[in-house]
Design an enzyme around this catalytic site. Structure first.
Site, PDB file in Angstrom:
ATOM      1  N   HIS A  36       0.694  -1.182  -0.111  1.00 34.06           N
ATOM      2  CA  HIS A  36      -0.056   0.042   0.130  1.00 34.06           C
ATOM      3  C   HIS A  36       1.025   1.365  -0.045  1.00 34.06           C
ATOM      4  CE1 HIS A  36      -3.691  -2.614   0.764  1.00 34.06           C
ATOM      5  NE2 HIS A  36      -4.413  -1.367   0.494  1.00 34.06           N
ATOM      6  N   LYS A 101      -9.493  -8.269   8.288  1.00 32.57           N
ATOM      7  CA  LYS A 101     -10.311  -8.683   9.481  1.00 32.57           C
ATOM      8  C   LYS A 101     -10.378  -6.951  10.505  1.00 32.57           C
ATOM      9  CE  LYS A 101      -6.365 -10.473  11.899  1.00 32.57           C
ATOM     10  NZ  LYS A 101      -5.935 -11.416  12.687  1.00 32.57           N
TER      11      LYS A 101
END
Length: 179
Positions: A36, A101
């Protein structure tokens, strides 16, 4: 469980509600923290990304090496909030879903609603199960990041739950949620 064929269609996204169980089939891309950061740098420099974000799904995973039997080792989700600084911009550029999650920030929720996207949650601790849903795996960028390299995965019936739907409903905010 709703069967969803990727890439996501507008009607798929509109039909999903926080808490729905889904089985995803199709192409997803892996990317964790380091990937990222690199994608953010590419965007800043005006350079192309390793894959087209439009309509794509990113799975926050750093799979372990193959055991020699399966295409990929354990492929369980990582904590999504570590990508929150990058996610709104990726959604604004066309990303349609993320799989991970844990909770997401207010800014990510707002970007999900603004872009009519969705956040799926996968069950932590189920990495071996998830790896069995992967039918193909190809590293497409940042080989030097090893397990955090970007991979193109094809999955079949990957079990997930809708964590945040396109209306901003968040399973973690629902009364009685055990997640």
């Amino acid at each position: 469980m709703k069967k969803i064929q990727l890439p996501l269609k507008e009607e798929d996204i509109e039909s999903l509600h926080a808490g729905d169980g889904v089985l995803l089939s199709g192409v997803i891309y892996t990317a964790r923290d380091a990937a990222h950061k690199r994608m953010a740098q590419l965007i800043k420099e005006g350079k192309p990304l390793p894959f087209d974000l439009k309509g794509s799904v990113i799975y926050y995973v750093g799979p372990t090496p193959s055991d020699g039997i399966h295409l990929i080792g354990s492929a369980g989700p990582t904590t999504s909030s570590r990508m929150d600084a990058y996610t709104p911009e990726l959604l604004d550029l066309g990303l349609k879903a993320m799989i991970g999650k844990g909770r997401r920030s207010k800014e990510v929720k707002e970007a999900i609603v603004r872009n009519q996207a969705v956040y799926f949650i996968a069950v932590g601790g189920a990495g071996a199960l998830m790896s069995h849903c992967i039918t193909s795996c190809e590293t497409i960028a940042f080989d030097d990041l090893l397990s955090e390299a970007i991979r193109k995965l094809t999955v079949k019936d990957m079990p997930c739950f809708v964590g945040i739907d396109a209306r901003g409903n968040d399973i973690y905010d629902q009364k009685g949620s055990q997640l």
